[in-house]
Write an enzyme that holds these catalytic residues in place. Structure first.
Site, PDB file in Angstrom:
ATOM      1  N   GLY A  93      33.200  41.162  41.266  1.00 48.73           N
ATOM      2  CA  GLY A  93      32.688  42.510  41.472  1.00 48.73           C
ATOM      3  C   GLY A  93      31.620  42.459  42.544  1.00 48.73           C
ATOM      4  O   GLY A  93      31.142  41.381  42.895  1.00 48.73           O
ATOM      5  N   CYS A 113      33.851  34.573  39.870  1.00 51.05           N
ATOM      6  CA  CYS A 113      32.924  35.142  40.856  1.00 51.05           C
ATOM      7  C   CYS A 113      31.800  35.919  40.155  1.00 51.05           C
ATOM      8  O   CYS A 113      31.010  35.321  39.441  1.00 51.05           O
ATOM      9  CB  CYS A 113      33.688  35.976  41.881  1.00 51.05           C
ATOM     10  SG  CYS A 113      32.722  36.267  43.360  1.00 51.05           S
ATOM     11  N   TYR A 114      31.757  37.257  40.293  1.00 54.50           N
ATOM     12  CA  TYR A 114      30.714  38.010  39.571  1.00 54.50           C
ATOM     13  C   TYR A 114      30.751  37.677  38.089  1.00 54.50           C
ATOM     14  O   TYR A 114      29.716  37.535  37.440  1.00 54.50           O
ATOM     15  CB  TYR A 114      30.919  39.519  39.772  1.00 54.50           C
ATOM     16  CG  TYR A 114      29.899  40.364  39.032  1.00 54.50           C
ATOM     17  CD1 TYR A 114      28.635  40.552  39.564  1.00 54.50           C
ATOM     18  CD2 TYR A 114      30.204  40.951  37.801  1.00 54.50           C
ATOM     19  CE1 TYR A 114      27.691  41.315  38.883  1.00 54.50           C
ATOM     20  CE2 TYR A 114      29.268  41.709  37.117  1.00 54.50           C
ATOM     21  CZ  TYR A 114      28.014  41.895  37.666  1.00 54.50           C
ATOM     22  OH  TYR A 114      27.076  42.641  36.990  1.00 54.50           O
ATOM     23  N   HIS A 121      37.862  32.212  43.643  1.00 49.98           N
ATOM     24  CA  HIS A 121      38.909  33.067  43.064  1.00 49.98           C
ATOM     25  C   HIS A 121      40.207  32.279  42.867  1.00 49.98           C
ATOM     26  O   HIS A 121      40.985  32.140  43.814  1.00 49.98           O
ATOM     27  CB  HIS A 121      39.182  34.257  43.995  1.00 49.98           C
ATOM     28  CG  HIS A 121      38.050  35.225  44.045  1.00 49.98           C
ATOM     29  ND1 HIS A 121      37.964  36.301  43.201  1.00 49.98           N
ATOM     30  CD2 HIS A 121      36.945  35.265  44.820  1.00 49.98           C
ATOM     31  CE1 HIS A 121      36.852  36.972  43.458  1.00 49.98           C
ATOM     32  NE2 HIS A 121      36.215  36.366  44.430  1.00 49.98           N
ATOM     33  N   GLU A 149      42.803  33.259  41.509  1.00 50.84           N
ATOM     34  CA  GLU A 149      43.975  34.150  41.502  1.00 50.84           C
ATOM     35  C   GLU A 149      44.564  34.386  42.879  1.00 50.84           C
ATOM     36  O   GLU A 149      45.704  34.825  42.990  1.00 50.84           O
ATOM     37  CB  GLU A 149      43.596  35.491  40.848  1.00 50.84           C
ATOM     38  CG  GLU A 149      42.660  36.391  41.646  1.00 50.84           C
ATOM     39  CD  GLU A 149      41.181  36.039  41.514  1.00 50.84           C
ATOM     40  OE1 GLU A 149      40.876  34.903  41.104  1.00 50.84           O
ATOM     41  OE2 GLU A 149      40.333  36.887  41.839  1.00 50.84           O
ATOM     42  N   ASP A 191      61.123  51.832  43.104  1.00 47.57           N
ATOM     43  CA  ASP A 191      60.200  52.215  42.036  1.00 47.57           C
ATOM     44  C   ASP A 191      60.728  53.377  41.207  1.00 47.57           C
ATOM     45  O   ASP A 191      60.752  53.316  39.976  1.00 47.57           O
ATOM     46  CB  ASP A 191      58.829  52.586  42.624  1.00 47.57           C
ATOM     47  CG  ASP A 191      58.285  51.489  43.509  1.00 47.57           C
ATOM     48  OD1 ASP A 191      58.759  50.347  43.364  1.00 47.57           O
ATOM     49  OD2 ASP A 191      57.402  51.759  44.340  1.00 47.57           O
ATOM     50  N   LYS A 235      55.095  45.068  43.196  1.00 51.66           N
ATOM     51  CA  LYS A 235      56.461  45.338  43.660  1.00 51.66           C
ATOM     52  C   LYS A 235      57.473  44.306  43.156  1.00 51.66           C
ATOM     53  O   LYS A 235      58.541  44.660  42.661  1.00 51.66           O
ATOM     54  CB  LYS A 235      56.459  45.345  45.190  1.00 51.66           C
ATOM     55  CG  LYS A 235      57.693  45.923  45.796  1.00 51.66           C
ATOM     56  CD  LYS A 235      57.647  47.419  45.695  1.00 51.66           C
ATOM     57  CE  LYS A 235      58.713  48.119  46.454  1.00 51.66           C
ATOM     58  NZ  LYS A 235      58.443  49.567  46.479  1.00 51.66           N
TER      59      LYS A 235
END
Ligand code: XMP
Length: 513
Positions: A55, A82-83, A169, A171, A227, A369
């Protein structure tokens, strides 16, 4: 049997859904919640683990988002990122301050052999950093498990309390071994079994939709894109004929696309739903006659779309639910998903204001997606629909430079069909994010069979991109380009020149208008 679940608590970072998606890639169900989710609510969900996201704030400032310290006493494994890592350090008595040297981007991190989080991870590994604050001192009871030359606590942990934290991070793709770290967290720390599959998402969503909708009526604006197709099939499996799909053919679709959509969703197709195809091409061409300005064209197409849809919706009468194929990137692009109505505007140009309905349902809202494509395959939707490339709402209208005419629509449809066919024949679509033909507004002199011609130039575009925010022009094999170009000038009347667009985004955009 209770479903295994990891909860991501969102502290405002840009990667919060990406974390959830990575955990799902480990076959563990994961959902994102605001950091204000109460401890009671958290306990009710009985998560196997909790992840605090990054964040933009400073953990030590009183106005920054925080969480009750009791969360660390629940015995549930927690990973702070992180944050999230700084917040954990701050709340548990460590020191967080402004880093003397900020780190942004790929950074070499040295990891500890003893940490379960870094099992099977290289001792020196490239991680993605993005921070101005840092943990200067880890709280009591924690050991430092990774460092960089300027970051004394790149990761820390208190294994007895199952608390882990990384300044970087794991991710994001740029953290080379990030998936390994997240997988260590969910399997070795949280002890997940990993039995979640896309099939569970599909089954659970069908069940949830069935419960929510009951005997209500549902309306879906079906575009034939991935979608809305996946959303429509999910709903048809949930409530069958209570669903009506309206497919507006605005005459700006790719060659044969309208018929392809009808073949799948119409009465001859495999699904049990009400399908209405509106052939509105002439209405759109009439409205677009003489209009050359790109934004004006987009606006006209969007507005006419609403009008046609509204007329059909009125014939159906009041509906209870409007289904939208909103997916997670749409939520981000339209301003972090604060309101469902904003997103529907993003997708279909403002529909809901005009249609009488009670609520919007967005079954794909949490998915990326490629997860939507996986859900589509799970649902048995034909591969050519599931793997379809993105296609803009205004369709070929923004691939025709200048005025839209029926002749130009035909040219761009035929040229594009040849281009796609040859790319498929050559197997050259690997790594391409999007590729299509456009018709420039340029006419130039050519010679065909000893005759002078004065015809249009078609432009071919192919880009490599994963997020569509930036893109590089693809280096297509010359043999493919020359075959496509010779077929187009030979087979498509009105074209005597084919150009290849070598521009990236920026400075160009992917579409031409
Ligand atoms: P640009 O041209 O902005 O395109 O680089 C980025 C991506 O967005 C798609 N695009 C649209 N999609 N409605 C849509 O649903 C639109 O008005 C629209 N304009 C661009 C484009 O095809 C590419 O994938």
């Amino acid at each position: 049997m209770e479903k295994e679940c990891v909860i991501v608590l969102d502290f405002g970072g840009q990667y919060n859904q990406l974390i959830a998606r990575r955990v799902r890639e480990c076959h563990v169900y994961c959902e994102v919640h605001p950091n204000t989710l109460s401890l009671e609510e958290i306990k009710k969900r009985n998560p196997k683990g909790i992840i605090f996201t990054g964040g933009p704030n400073s953990a030590y400032l009183p106005e920054s988002p925080t969480i009750s310290k009791e969360i660390f006493e629940l015995g549930i494994p927690i990973l702070g990122i992180c944050y999230g890592s700084q917040l954990m350090a701050h709340l548990l008595g460590g020191t967080v301050s402004t880093a003397p040297t900020s780190e942004y981007g790929k950074t070499e991190v040295t990891t500890s052999r003893d940490s379960v989080l870094f099992q099977d991870v290289s001792r020196t590994t490239v991680c993605w950093m993005s921070h101005t604050d840092y943990i200067a001192e880890a709280p009591e009871g924690f050991t430092v498990s990774a460092t960089t030359p300027v970051c004394p606590v790149a990761a820390m942990e208190n294994p007895d309390k199952k608390l882990y934290a990384t300044q970087f991070h794991p991710e994001v793709m740029h953290t080379a071994e990030g998936m390994k770290m997240l997988s260590n967290f969910v399997y070795k720390v949280c002890r997940c079994k990993g039995d979640w599959q896309m099939s569970s998402f599909v089954e659970d969503t069908i069940e949830a939709m069935r419960k929510k909708i009951g005997s209500g009526k549902v309306l879906c604006a079906l575009s034939g894109g991935v979608d809305s197709s996946v959303a429509a099939v999910l709903l048809s499996k949930a409530v069958g004929k209570q669903l009506t799909c309206v497919f507006v053919d605005h005459g700006l679709l790719r060659k044969n696309e309208g018929d392809e959509v009808e073949a799948v969703f119409g009465p001859e197709g495999p699904y049990d739903l009400n399908f209405i195809r509106v052939n509105a091409a002439q209405r759109f061409y009439d409205k677009l006659a003489g209009v050359t300005e790109p934004e004006e064209k987009r606006k006209i197409i969007g507005e006419e779309f609403i009008r046609v849809f509204e007329e059909e919706a009125k014939k159906i009468g009041a509906v209870d639910y409007l289904v939208q194929g909103t997916i997670y990137p749409d939520v981000i692009e339209s301003g972090l998903g604060k309101s469902a109505v904003i997103k529907s505007h993003h997708n279909v140009g403002g529909l809901p204001d005009y249609v009488d309905f009670r609520e919007i349902v967005e079954p794909l809202r949490l998915l990326f997606k490629d997860e939507v494509r996986a859900a589509g395959r799970e649902l048995g939707i034909p591969e050519y629909l599931v793997s379809r490339q993105p296609f803009p709402g205004p369709g070929l209208g923004i691939r025709i430079i200048g005025e839209v005419t029926e002749e130009k629509v035909r040219i761009v449809q035929d040229a594009d069909a040849i281009y796609r066919e040859e790319i498929a024949n050559a197997g050259a679509d690997k790594g391409l994010g999007q590729y299509f033909a456009a018709i420039t507004n340029m006419r130039s002199v050519g010679v065909m069979g000893d005759e002078r011609t004065y015809d249009y130039a078609v432009a071919l575009r192919a880009v490599c991109t994963s997020d569509f925010m930036t893109a590089e022009a693809a280096q297509l094999p010359w043999e493919v380009l020359s075959k496509v170009s010779s077929r187009i000038v030979n087979e498509v009347k009105g074209v005597n020149r084919v150009l290849y667009d070598c521009t990236g985004k920026p400075p160009a955009t992917i579409e031409f208008e």
